[in-house]
Design a protein around this motif. Structure first.
Motif, short mmCIF file in Angstrom:
data_model
loop_
_atom_site.label_atom_id
_atom_site.label_comp_id
_atom_site.label_asym_id
_atom_site.label_seq_id
_atom_site.Cartn_x
_atom_site.Cartn_y
_atom_site.Cartn_z
N ASN A 315 0.85 -1.20 0.00
CA ASN A 315 0.00 0.00 0.00
C ASN A 315 0.88 1.24 0.00
OD1 ASN A 315 -1.95 1.93 0.27
ND2 ASN A 315 -2.78 1.17 2.20
N GLY A 316 0.86 1.96 -1.11
CA GLY A 316 1.67 3.17 -1.22
C GLY A 316 0.88 4.43 -1.00
N SER A 317 -0.29 4.33 -0.38
CA SER A 317 -1.16 5.48 -0.23
C SER A 317 -1.44 5.78 1.25
CB SER A 317 -2.50 5.23 -0.94
OG SER A 317 -3.20 4.16 -0.32
N GLY A 318 -2.12 6.91 1.48
CA GLY A 318 -2.55 7.27 2.83
C GLY A 318 -1.40 7.39 3.80
N ASP A 319 -1.60 6.85 5.01
CA ASP A 319 -0.56 6.93 6.03
C ASP A 319 0.15 5.59 6.23
OD1 ASP A 319 -2.61 5.50 7.17
OD2 ASP A 319 -2.83 6.78 8.95
N SER A 320 0.09 4.73 5.20
CA SER A 320 0.74 3.43 5.30
C SER A 320 2.23 3.60 5.55
CB SER A 320 0.53 2.62 4.03
OG SER A 320 1.31 1.45 4.04
N ASP A 474 -4.60 -2.99 -12.74
CA ASP A 474 -3.71 -3.28 -11.62
C ASP A 474 -2.58 -2.27 -11.46
OD1 ASP A 474 -5.11 -5.49 -10.83
OD2 ASP A 474 -3.76 -6.95 -11.74
N TYR A 475 -2.13 -1.66 -12.56
CA TYR A 475 -0.91 -0.84 -12.50
C TYR A 475 -1.09 0.60 -12.94
CZ TYR A 475 0.80 -5.57 -12.06
OH TYR A 475 0.98 -6.87 -11.63
N LYS A 476 -2.22 0.93 -13.52
CA LYS A 476 -2.44 2.32 -13.92
C LYS A 476 -2.80 3.15 -12.70
CE LYS A 476 -4.97 5.18 -17.22
NZ LYS A 476 -6.02 5.23 -18.27
N LEU A 477 -2.37 4.38 -12.70
CA LEU A 477 -2.69 5.30 -11.60
C LEU A 477 -3.72 6.30 -12.11
CD1 LEU A 477 -1.71 5.55 -8.68
CD2 LEU A 477 -0.12 7.30 -9.44
N GLY A 478 -4.80 6.46 -11.36
CA GLY A 478 -5.83 7.40 -11.77
C GLY A 478 -6.97 6.70 -12.48
N ASP A 479 -7.68 7.41 -13.36
CA ASP A 479 -8.82 6.86 -14.06
C ASP A 479 -8.44 5.59 -14.81
OD1 ASP A 479 -10.42 8.88 -13.17
OD2 ASP A 479 -10.36 10.04 -15.03
N GLY A 480 -9.21 4.55 -14.60
CA GLY A 480 -8.95 3.27 -15.26
C GLY A 480 -8.18 2.29 -14.40
N GLY A 481 -7.46 2.78 -13.41
CA GLY A 481 -6.71 1.88 -12.53
C GLY A 481 -7.59 1.38 -11.40
N ASP A 482 -8.65 0.70 -11.78
CA ASP A 482 -9.71 0.37 -10.83
C ASP A 482 -9.26 -0.55 -9.71
OD1 ASP A 482 -10.77 0.42 -13.84
OD2 ASP A 482 -12.30 1.35 -12.57
N GLN A 483 -8.28 -1.41 -10.00
CA GLN A 483 -7.86 -2.37 -8.99
C GLN A 483 -6.38 -2.20 -8.61
OE1 GLN A 483 -9.30 -6.35 -9.93
NE2 GLN A 483 -11.24 -5.52 -10.61
N ASN A 484 -5.89 -0.98 -8.80
CA ASN A 484 -4.55 -0.64 -8.29
C ASN A 484 -4.75 -0.19 -6.85
OD1 ASN A 484 -1.99 0.28 -7.74
ND2 ASN A 484 -1.82 1.56 -9.56
N TYR A 485 -4.98 -1.17 -5.97
CA TYR A 485 -5.44 -0.87 -4.62
C TYR A 485 -4.38 -0.20 -3.76
CZ TYR A 485 -9.17 -3.96 -6.08
OH TYR A 485 -10.21 -4.52 -6.79
N GLY A 486 -3.10 -0.41 -4.07
CA GLY A 486 -2.05 0.23 -3.31
C GLY A 486 -1.74 1.63 -3.80
N LEU A 523 9.15 0.56 -8.75
CA LEU A 523 8.31 1.29 -7.80
C LEU A 523 8.00 0.47 -6.54
CD1 LEU A 523 5.68 3.03 -10.12
CD2 LEU A 523 7.59 4.09 -8.93
N GLY A 524 8.36 -0.81 -6.54
CA GLY A 524 8.01 -1.65 -5.41
C GLY A 524 6.51 -1.78 -5.26
N HIS A 525 5.82 -1.87 -6.39
CA HIS A 525 4.36 -1.97 -6.39
C HIS A 525 3.87 -3.20 -5.65
CE1 HIS A 525 0.53 -3.41 -8.12
NE2 HIS A 525 0.25 -2.14 -8.40
N SER A 526 4.52 -4.34 -5.91
CA SER A 526 4.08 -5.62 -5.36
C SER A 526 5.19 -6.64 -5.59
CB SER A 526 2.78 -6.09 -6.03
OG SER A 526 2.91 -6.05 -7.44
N LEU A 527 5.01 -7.79 -5.00
CA LEU A 527 6.00 -8.85 -5.15
C LEU A 527 5.30 -10.11 -5.65
CD1 LEU A 527 8.86 -10.00 -4.78
CD2 LEU A 527 8.24 -10.53 -2.39
N PRO A 528 5.50 -10.47 -6.93
CA PRO A 528 4.92 -11.73 -7.42
C PRO A 528 5.63 -12.91 -6.76
CG PRO A 528 6.35 -10.77 -9.09
CD PRO A 528 6.27 -9.77 -7.96
#
Length: 562
Positions: A315-320, A474-486, A523-528
């Motif tokens: 999670n790269g958002s909020g106060d994580s 999963d990886y788009k930021l903003g509109d269209g990135g519906d499941q980029n939850y982090g 970006l350290g988005h996730s770890l497969p």
């Protein structure tokens, strides 16, 4: 089981949900403890039989991990991968995927789908005149146009799960009659064949309130081989029944009972399979369930290779606490994916290897390992943490008086998530990072935890990778990135996704996917972690069903051998 466009599953969840769990390794139902045999890419395992060999009637008891919160699978709340198996037994499926991953027109609804022109990009649909909704209304071009307008993302009153693909449509124009139309794309859309894998009536898609809320409790109009029977939110069952007004091949089954089993793939579902409460169950990588299923008389395994993976999402958002990308990458280097892969799947797939790509999985065209510089190296991880100011203070690290504590949110009762979380906890403790495992209710795990970003890290399966739609959401930021939850991304990734979306050459699109993947690593988005060894344990008398691989389910041909 066939793929559906959902990654969500504690599974998988993505999926994750039962359907998604149902991908897999297979073989005979013996008492051997041998590894599940491999499945070839592009093949499925469904016990194919001529319908003449099947009984007329009977029912299929189908496990799902989530009771549907919404019968409109295009709506934003319809995140569970268990919704499409239910809805697509009742709703039109004009474009269907085959076992080899290519798409074709479903002749029950569409006579032909043709890429008429590449520049400008135009696709022509010619519809089956026999197709109609359950209220007797013909299925025409107007239903397709209305769905595009609702899901395109242009009208924010429609809360959609994803506008991917539909947002590239500039217009849909009527052809010679109500049963012919042309889709015009601007910009181009590479995976145009993925549109309209499900279709809803204009009566629903033309009205935002009806689209968002009108089908929450039940579908109001259907158009498939089965129709709505009943939904019981207390018993958590949905029943669909054969529709005698269906114009295609008559289904062999009388009805399908979709039953919520909260721990699909575990002990409860194996017990339900043994007692006859279920007719099949996904096993995924659960070795205990695999061994249990081997002891159940009349149960066999069916296999297929699907682009499904387990991953750790940050999670790269909020106060994580892991909002800092450099911290995320340091933590990634402290996780030994090879040992996790060995612990979780080696007994089922001895040669399983860690994944080096988020977007294209090993065994699929275009795969390359882009993980160099991000693989396990405890000493490098420690050094980086020191550089970031997270100094060891006792057992764990602190910075500015704050301890480095990562909250790992996992769904209760999910064996894979639980085991992975404990392994990650032990590994990160070795580099001075405290991991607190927060086991939350399986019910609403995505709605209450993942979607709102109520986690630092979490584990689930990404069930439908290696395509443009998944890459976008999963990886788009903003509109269209519906499941980029982090909420981890950047403009470069967005631009590469846009470029890939317009690239009609498959090989060149794979090259772009790999460029995106390198950015995702950076970006350290996730770890497969690993490609999932999904397994379906199923009654041996059930035919034309089990593990469709990439292919869509043909509900008309499912049945029981005479």
């Amino acid at each position: 089981m066939s793929r559906v466009p959902r990654r969500l599953a504690m599974v998988a969840a993505p999926i994750t949900a039962a359907l998604m769990l149902l991908t897999a390794c297979g073989g005979s139902g013996t008492n051997s403890n041998a590894p599940a045999p491999k499945a070839a890419l592009g093949q499925n395992d469904i016990n194919p039989q001529d319908v003449a060999n099947l009984k007329d009637g009977g029912e299929l008891k189908y496990p799902v991990q989530d009771y549907p919160v919404q019968f409109n699978e295009l709506q934003g709340d319809a995140t569970s991968g268990d919704i499409p198996p239910i809805t697509r037994s009742m709703m039109p499926t004009p474009s269907i995927e085959k076992a080899d991953g290519t798409f074709t027109a479903n002749k029950d609804y569409v006579d032909s789908i043709e890429l008429k022109s590449k520049d400008p990009q135009q696709v022509v649909y010619k519809l089956n005149h026999k197709a109609k909704w359950s209220d007797g209304t013909p299925i025409t071009w107007a239903d397709y146009k209305s769905q595009w307008q609702a899901v395109s993302g242009k009208d924010k009153a429609f809360v959609v799960l994803s506008s991917s693909g539909y947002s590239a449509v500039s217009d849909i124009t009527k052809g010679a009659d109500d049963y012919e139309f042309t889709i015009n794309f601007q910009p181009k859309y590479a995976e145009w064949f993925r549109l309209f894998q499900v279709l809803y009536p204009k009566s629903m898609t033309s009205n935002p309130d009806e689209f968002n809320k009108g089908w929450a409790e039940k579908p109001k109009v259907t158009g498939g081989p089965f129709k709505f029977g009943q939904a019981d939110p207390t018993a958590k069952t949905v029943i669909v029944v054969r529709d005698d007004n269906w114009w295609g091949d008559r289904p062999k089954l009388d009805r399908i009972i979709f039953r919520n089993i909260s721990t699909t793939g575990g002990a409860a579902s194996m017990d339900a399979l043994a007692s006859g409460e279920l007719d099949f169950s996904g096993i995924a990588g659960n070795l205990d369930a695999y061994k249990k299923a081997q002891t159940i008389p009349g149960v066999v395994f069916r296999k297929a290779t699907l682009p499904n993976m387990r991953w750790v999402l940050f999670n790269g958002s909020g106060d994580s606490v892991v909002k800092d990308p450099e911290l995320r990458k340091a933590i990634i280097r402290g996780i030994d994916v090879a040992s996790i892969t060995k612990a979780e799947v080696s007994q089922l797939i001895p040669d399983a290897k860690p994944l080096g790509n988020h977007i294209i999985l090993d065994g699929f065209p275009g795969y390359q390992d882009n993980s160099a510089g991000y693989t396990y190296d405890a000493e490098a991880a420690k050094k980086k943490l020191d550089e970031l100011g997270w100094k060891l203070d006792g057992q764990f690290r602190k910075k500015d008086g704050k301890q480095l504590t990562v909250r790992d949110v996992v769904p209760a009762g999910n064996k894979a998530s639980d085991e992975e979380a404990k392994l990650v906890q032990n590994q990160l403790a070795a580099i001075g990072v405290e991991v607190k495992i927060d086991e939350v209710s399986n019910d609403g795990f995505f709605d209450k935890q993942v979607i709102p970003g109520n986690f630092d890290i979490t584990h689930f399966a990404n069930m439908d990778v290696t395509n443009l739609d998944t890459t976008t959401v999963d990886y788009k930021l903003g509109d269209g990135g519906d499941q980029n939850y982090g909420k981890v991304g950047n403009d470069k990734i967005n631009a590469l996704i846009a470029q890939a979306s317009e690239e009609l050459d498959d090989a060149k699109r794979m090259e772009l996917f790999n460029q995106i993947d390198k950015q995702v690593w950076d970006l350290g988005h996730s770890l497969p972690l690993y490609r999932r060894p999904s397994i379906v344990a199923i009654k041996d008398k059930l035919a034309n069903f089990g593990n469709e691989g990439l292919a869509a389910t043909d509900y008309t041909k499912i049945g029981w051998l005479k």
